[in-house]
Design a protein around this motif. Structure first.
Motif, short mmCIF file in Angstrom:
data_model
loop_
_atom_site.label_atom_id
_atom_site.label_comp_id
_atom_site.label_asym_id
_atom_site.label_seq_id
_atom_site.Cartn_x
_atom_site.Cartn_y
_atom_site.Cartn_z
N UNK A 85 21.03 19.06 -56.87
CA UNK A 85 20.13 18.59 -55.82
C UNK A 85 19.12 17.59 -56.40
N UNK A 86 18.58 17.96 -57.58
CA UNK A 86 17.60 17.06 -58.21
C UNK A 86 18.26 15.74 -58.59
N UNK A 87 19.48 15.84 -59.14
CA UNK A 87 20.20 14.61 -59.49
C UNK A 87 20.38 13.75 -58.25
N UNK A 88 20.79 14.39 -57.14
CA UNK A 88 21.04 13.64 -55.92
C UNK A 88 19.76 12.98 -55.42
N UNK A 89 18.63 13.72 -55.46
CA UNK A 89 17.36 13.16 -54.97
C UNK A 89 16.95 11.96 -55.82
N UNK C 32 6.46 14.27 -43.19
CA UNK C 32 7.77 13.90 -43.74
C UNK C 32 7.61 13.17 -45.07
N UNK C 33 6.68 12.20 -45.10
CA UNK C 33 6.48 11.44 -46.33
C UNK C 33 6.02 12.36 -47.46
N UNK C 34 5.10 13.29 -47.10
CA UNK C 34 4.57 14.20 -48.10
C UNK C 34 5.69 15.07 -48.67
N UNK C 35 6.55 15.59 -47.78
CA UNK C 35 7.65 16.43 -48.23
C UNK C 35 8.59 15.63 -49.14
N UNK C 36 8.88 14.38 -48.73
CA UNK C 36 9.77 13.55 -49.54
C UNK C 36 9.17 13.33 -50.92
N UNK C 37 7.86 13.05 -50.93
CA UNK C 37 7.17 12.81 -52.20
C UNK C 37 7.22 14.05 -53.08
N UNK C 38 6.95 15.21 -52.46
CA UNK C 38 6.99 16.47 -53.21
C UNK C 38 8.37 16.70 -53.81
N UNK C 42 8.99 17.01 -57.71
CA UNK C 42 9.59 18.26 -58.20
C UNK C 42 10.86 17.94 -59.01
N UNK C 43 11.69 17.04 -58.49
CA UNK C 43 12.92 16.70 -59.20
C UNK C 43 12.60 16.10 -60.57
N UNK C 44 11.62 15.23 -60.58
CA UNK C 44 11.26 14.55 -61.82
C UNK C 44 10.77 15.53 -62.87
#
Lengths: 271, 266, 275
Positions: A85-89, C32-38, C42-44
């Motif tokens: 999921x992280x990779x995809x995002x 929506x923007x806030x969730x996308x940013x989070x 988080x992924x990073x």
């Protein structure tokens, strides 16, 4: 040759003349059959081999059921999916950031011809190589793991999304663009007020689709070392954990379906 | 008309608004000129109508003035500048002073009416203001005033694609006036409208431009409308000017010269 | 003139104001923007990316391509050409087999052919399931069952393509005009005749277009199946890479690039003639 006659003579009319045999079609089928036989022999596809395989297949299926839901396996599954999921995002974000300018540059109605052709060349190169090949190259370049996966999927996203962006810009109406140019607006203002309103709803759809396809493909790049659930899947195959393989595959199918529902909702939110 | 009148760059407002077109040529394909040596002087007041058959270069002439079409050669002098030679920022600044109304309205369909009117200020605003729709309050107030003036204030927050043709053209006029132009161009503003709406639109253009004392150049198919609203009529045929004078002076013989044939006049 | 009711006027005589979105819309968008940013942050932060690797990536990638040059053409006739031919056969046979399986499934799915909703949904499930699992994953399956080689690759291509071809075929069948079919039925034609004489002429252009389009996709897909043992040019790529013969890797990549460009041009041309 009666089937090529303009009209059959009334005295000889039979029921078959209503639907004359279609010789080109029959010859085509015959050639197809010949090709299948020829190609099968080239590829060494033989009946005994197929039967032997079916025997294997039976045992294989037997070992797949029931799906493995042991806690330690579920932990592996969870970690793998999360990484996917992280990779995809990340790949979607990077892909979008690169695709927007590249897509604009490739649209022949807004950008000068040399720039448009250069952008198109980049897009074609990104599009031509299968994500798996790109992933292999990145694995060799930056090592095993999520980074290679992110980079590979970014390239795939760029090839896919910038083409769609460029096409939708070329399809938009130039009339508002002309009107805003006539007011003395700068190029960027024209983009913001005349181009974006026309194409943004479609862009949102593209990004939703991009996220979706990146999630799906992250299972793919993992097989060749790009991290995520694909890596978990490949390991399971190598260890002959076929019951766990089934768990993973079913989870991926379910998640992809959920992803399709979410991206559909996202498109509705932005019209 | 004296095409070679000297330019008075520091003259009174009227003089500065005078448009001089000199020896204008336009070829879309080499060797096939659409405009052949057009020279005109249009005073800084009143409504000038350009009539002529389709494909005779009326539209090209009007579009050369604000450089939506690049002339092949010739000069277009306005406010002391040769518009034909401008590029980049200078061209954009010159365009800010020239409003334009289009045949097919050319609105941004997916934006609201008020946003479309505010587009008239884009030449004066930094991009971020357009991006965030943070227009200066004075501009927004003016946009509402203009919507009052064209009778559309009740539709301000509707999307442009929900309006009828006549209403859309009113928005187009408001957008052009929003620029506070020194010259208003109208390229077939009524050709996509029914006869009644056409009259209303011409009336609106003539009245609002008259109030602000802006010169107007309208390129129009309908000779009756031209005669009714214009102070001066320019007849074009085959890429050149064949008639130039007040509406009263336009006679059948001129129309035959402009459009050819005469059966249609009966 | 008075301010219209639509616009919020702070005071009766103050200037009229205007906002692009209503309060509710603004809250919705900001959320929506806030969730996308989070999600991005988080992924990073949690993904295992070593920063030094990321910084090093452009140099490493450039180095990789530098090692591929000059390309080793000598290698083409002996190893790459047979592998390329095998890939094309895998793609073509796979497409033919996929169509052979997709036609009955599509007939099952099309509501104007099969009346039963249960059967429709069974057909639809087959289409979704085959499509959701990637050709690469199917190849892993078939390699496990049949052993490495072209057979596994061909079956992977075929099974994965059933979903795609079947979906579009079913749509084409459902779009067929009922007029000619009713005429045939009224004349008492048997079901098979209705299919061949009533539906086939109407579906034929779509059918050919789908087949050609899928073949194009399958050429790309079959080029990578060799990496998991599915035969074809992917195997040549795999062996060149495990031996670190980068000039040969470069050659294979160039050949794949060429083939993909040629098939895409070819299929675009054929499709434009069909439609």
């Amino acid at each position: 040759m009666s089937e090529f006659a303009p009209a059959p003579t009334p005295t000889r009319t039979t029921r078959r003349d209503a639907f004359p045999p279609n010789w080109p079609f029959r010859i085509g089928l015959l050639l197809l059959a010949l090709y299948v036989v020829y190609a099968s022999s080239i590829l060494d596809l033989t009946w005994p081999r197929f039967l032997l395989g079916l025997e294997h297949g039976q045992r294989f299926l037997g070992r797949m059921f029931p799906p493995n839901v042991a806690p330690d396996k579920l932990k592996l599954l969870y970690d793998g999916m999360l990484e996917s999921l992280q990779i995809a995002i990340l790949a979607s974000v990077a892909g979008t950031l690169i695709s927007l300018p590249l897509g604009f540059a490739s649209a022949r109605n807004l950008s000068p011809a040399p720039l448009a052709w250069a952008a198109r060349l980049i897009i074609v190169i990104c599009r031509t190589f299968h994500p798996v090949i790109v992933a292999i190259l990145f694995v060799k370049a930056v090592g095993f793991g999520a980074l290679a996966g992110v980079l590979a999927l970014t390239v795939a996203s760029v090839g896919f999304i910038s083409k769609l962006i460029g096409e939708s810009i070329e399809e938009m109406s130039m009339k508002p663009v002309e009107a805003l140019r006539a007011t003395g607006a700068s190029f960027l203002s024209v983009v913001v007020m005349a181009v974006m309103p026309q194409v943004l709803p479609r862009f949102i759809g593209f990004i939703a689709y991009e996220l979706d396809s990146n999630l799906r493909n992250s299972a793919l790049v993992g097989i060749v070392g790009g991290g995520g659930i694909g890596a978990t899947l490949f390991t399971a195959f190598q260890r002959f954990d076929y019951d766990f393989v089934l768990t993973i595959v079913l989870t991926v199918i379910v998640l992809v379906m959920i992803g399709e529902i979410i991206s559909g909702a996202m498109r509705k939110l932005f019209q | 008309m004296d095409a070679s009148a000297p330019i008075k760059s520091s003259a009174a407002e009227d003089g500065a608004r005078t448009l001089h077109i000199r020896h204008l040529f336009k070829e879309y394909r080499a060797g096939q000129p659409v405009l052949r040596d057009v020279s005109l002087t249009i005073e800084g007041r009143g409504l000038t109508a350009i009539i002529g058959p389709s494909g005779t270069g009326k539209s090209t002439l009007v579009r050369c003035i604000n450089r939506l079409v690049d002339p092949t050669s010739g000069e277009i002098i306005f406010r002391g500048q040769n518009l034909a030679g401008l590029r980049g920022r200078e061209l954009r600044h010159a365009r800010r002073r020239i409003g334009m109304v289009f045949q097919e309205y050319n609105l941004v369909e997916r934006l609201t009416v008020i946003e479309n009117v505010l587009c008239g200020r884009l030449g004066y605003l930094p991009v971020w203001r357009a991006w965030l729709r943070r227009f200066p309050p004075a501009d927004i107030a003016r946009a509402f005033d203009l919507l009052d003036a064209v009778g559309l204030s009740a539709h301000a927050t509707q999307r442009a694609d929900q309006l009828s043709g006549g209403q859309r053209q009113r928005v187009g006029i408001a957008r052009a006036l929003m620029q506070e132009p020194d010259l208003l161009l109208a390229d077939e503003p009524t050709s996509s409208l029914d006869p009644k709406t056409s009259v209303e639109i011409m009336e609106l253009i003539a009245r609002r431009a008259g109030e602000r004392d802006i010169p107007v150049i309208v390129n129009i198919h309908n000779v009756d409308l031209a005669k009714r609203y214009a102070d001066r009529i320019i007849g074009m045929a085959r890429g050149t000017v064949v008639f130039d004078g007040p509406p009263q002076a336009l006679e059948h013989s001129h129309l035959i010269d402009i459009y050819g044939g005469e059966g249609w006049l009966e | 003139m008075s301010a219209p009711a639509l616009i919020d006027a702070p005071a009766a005589d103050g200037p009229r104001r205007w906002h692009r979105f209503s309060v509710l819309e603004r809250i919705g968008r900001s959320t929506f923007y806030l969730l996308a940013l989070l999600a991005i942050v988080w992924s990073f932060r949690t993904i295992e990316i070593i920063p030094e690797f990321l910084v090093d990536a452009p140099t490493q990638t450039a180095d990789l391509f530098a090692r591929m040059w000059p390309i080793d053409w000598k290698w083409y006739p002996k190893v790459v050409h047979p592998a390329l031919v095998e890939t094309l056969h895998i793609a073509t046979l796979g497409t033919i087999l996929a169509i052979a399986m997709a036609v009955p499934t599509a007939l099952l799915v099309a509501r104007n052919i099969t009346g039963s909703i249960v059967l429709n949904n069974i057909g639809r499930f087959i289409l979704v399931a085959t499509r959701s699992v990637h050709a690469m994953v199917w190849a892993l399956f078939f390699v496990a069952v049949f052993g490495p080689g072209a057979l596994a690759g061909m079956l992977a291509i075929a099974v994965h393509s059933v979903g795609f071809t079947g979906k579009f075929l079913a749509e084409a069948i459902e779009e067929a005009r009922p007029g000619p079919i009713e005429a045939l039925r009224a004349a008492g034609a048997p079901p098979l005749s209705i299919l061949i004489k009533g539906y086939w002429p109407q579906v034929k252009p779509a059918f050919l277009s789908i087949a050609v389009f899928r073949w194009d996709i399958n050429v790309r897909e079959s080029a990578v199946l060799g990496l998991v043992g599915g035969g074809g040019i992917g195997m040549a790529l795999d062996s060149a890479m495990s031996n670190l013969y980068w000039d040969q890797v470069g050659l294979v990549l160039l050949v794949i690039f060429g083939v993909v460009v040629v098939t895409e041009t070819l299929t675009t041309w054929v499709r434009s003639r069909i439609i």
